[in-house]
Design an enzyme around this catalytic site. Structure first.
Site, PDB file in Angstrom:
ATOM      1  CG  ASN A   8      19.981  76.553 114.981  1.00  0.00           C
ATOM      2  OD1 ASN A   8      19.808  76.826 113.797  1.00  0.00           O
ATOM      3  ND2 ASN A   8      19.444  75.483 115.557  1.00  0.00           N
ATOM      4  CE  LYS A  10      16.161  76.451 116.821  1.00  0.00           C
ATOM      5  NZ  LYS A  10      15.324  75.904 117.850  1.00  0.00           N
ATOM      6  CG  HIS A  93      18.518  71.101 116.050  1.00  0.00           C
ATOM      7  ND1 HIS A  93      17.184  71.091 116.355  1.00  0.00           N
ATOM      8  CD2 HIS A  93      19.071  72.117 116.755  1.00  0.00           C
ATOM      9  CE1 HIS A  93      16.935  72.070 117.217  1.00  0.00           C
ATOM     10  NE2 HIS A  93      18.060  72.709 117.470  1.00  0.00           N
ATOM     11  CD  GLU A  95      14.006  73.089 116.155  1.00  0.00           C
ATOM     12  OE1 GLU A  95      14.632  73.619 115.216  1.00  0.00           O
ATOM     13  OE2 GLU A  95      13.765  73.673 117.231  1.00  0.00           O
ATOM     14  CD  GLU A 166      20.463  72.457 121.031  1.00  0.00           C
ATOM     15  OE1 GLU A 166      20.602  73.657 121.257  1.00  0.00           O
ATOM     16  OE2 GLU A 166      19.842  72.028 120.051  1.00  0.00           O
ATOM     17  N   GLY A 172      13.207  76.110 122.828  1.00  0.00           N
ATOM     18  CA  GLY A 172      12.127  77.006 122.390  1.00  0.00           C
ATOM     19  C   GLY A 172      10.966  77.109 123.367  1.00  0.00           C
ATOM     20  CB  SER A 221      15.104  78.148 126.969  1.00  0.00           C
ATOM     21  OG  SER A 221      13.975  77.675 126.262  1.00  0.00           O
TER      22      SER A 221
HETATM   23  P1  PGA Z   1      16.287  77.850 121.689  1.00  0.00           P
HETATM   24  O1  PGA Z   1      16.822  76.818 120.610  1.00  0.00           O
HETATM   25  O2  PGA Z   1      17.461  78.669 122.151  1.00  0.00           O
HETATM   26  O3  PGA Z   1      15.260  78.682 120.962  1.00  0.00           O
HETATM   27  O4  PGA Z   1      15.691  77.076 122.797  1.00  0.00           O
HETATM   28  C1  PGA Z   1      18.051  76.178 120.766  1.00  0.00           C
HETATM   29  C2  PGA Z   1      18.274  75.237 119.623  1.00  0.00           C
HETATM   30  O5  PGA Z   1      17.309  74.656 119.123  1.00  0.00           O
HETATM   31  O6  PGA Z   1      19.415  75.043 119.171  1.00  0.00           O
END
Ligand code: PGA
Length: 288
Positions: A8, A10, A93, A95, A166, A172, A221
């Protein structure tokens, strides 16, 4: 069943030159990989550029709208994604949920994505606060129930639906969920998703399934050090990788770390019959 490794990206990278560079590096780095399926979800604007950089990497989008076409300024139809060569679409997601996306909207998006014959990757996860309060399972169950409402009778190819666990606190932050903890969630989700989606898989006494069941992914992460443990210890059927997927070398290492994947053999455990749900899973963070 090959593990599914989903990148992803983003809202990255900023230039098309960087996109091509990143994509081509990943493509070359994983060209001999046999035991994993790799999906890249770039921002919408780069989908067609990437489609022309032929490879065996599958394409996915990071979101979609719930209508097929019409006067919806700024939205992207699942049919457009399908016609562009996308096979997958991330939905719900955290976010996006933070920006105001509700379970009701996510539910409509999943229906639209399935109708367009896309494979939705539904993201669910608890916040750090919810985890501290012991509400992890409750939150996940509610999200799944609401996000998957009324799907079962309408759409029969639900098996293509993928669920990504998640934990919001792990995204993140560099603070990934311990595989042991993730495994408890995996077992819980396997049971709930089986109940809600009514998959056709059957299970032996060890919980190993035959037939097809919905894939469950872990995200939050993920890096080249911890990637394999989510597949081999926690039994997930794949990973959703954010930050680490923007670094070609790191992402290639992640994919290579699970190739070959020695113990992924339809290991979609179903915590049937309540025994696991009530005793092994019960605990400070897992009561439901
Ligand atoms: P990350 O994000 O690997 O940077 O923690 C995962 C995600 O948001 O799908």
């Amino acid at each position: 069943m090959k593990p599914l490794i989903v990148a992803n990206w983003k809202m990255n990278p900023i230039t098309l030159a960087e996109v091509k560079n990143l994509f081509n590096s990943v493509k070359n780095g994983i060209k001999n990989i046999k035991n994993a399926k790799v999906v890249i979800c770039p921002p919408f604007v780069y989908l067609s550029n990437i489609q022309y950089l032929k490879s065996n990497i599958k394409l996915g989008a990071q979101d979609c709208f719930w209508e097929g076409k019409g006067a919806f300024t700024g939205e992207i139809s699942p049919l457009m994604l399908k016609n562009l060569g996308c096979e997958y679409v991330i939905v719900g997601h955290s976010e996006r949920r933070k920006l105001g996306e509700t379970d009701e909207m996510i539910n409509k998006k999943i229906k639209a994505a399935l109708s367009a014959k896309l494979k939705p990757i539904l993201c669910i996860g608890e916040t750090g606060e919810e985890r501290k309060q012991g509400k992890t399972f409750k939150v996940l169950k509610n999200q799944l129930k609401n996000d998957l409402k009324y799907l079962i009778s309408n759409i029969y190819y639900l098996k293509s639906l993928i669920i990504a666990y998640e934990p919001v606190w792990a995204i993140g932050t560099g603070n990934s969920c311990e595989p042991r903890e993730a495994k408890k969630v995996y077992l819980f989700l396997r049971k709930i998703s089986h109940q809600l989606i009514n998959s056709r898989a059957s299970y032996n006494s060890e919980g190993i399934c035959s037939g097809s069941a919905n894939k469950l992914l872990y995200g939050g992460s993920v890096n080249s050090e911890n990637a394999a443990s989510y597949i081999q210890e926690a039994n997930f059927q794949g990973l959703l990788v954010g930050g680490a997927s923007l670094n070609a070398q790191e992402f290639i290492k992640i994919v290579k770390s699970i190739d070959p994947a020695p113990i992924l053999q339809n290991n979609c455990f179903a915590a049937h019959g309540g025994r696991i749900g009530q005793s092994r899973l019960a605990g400070q963070y897992y009561s439901y």
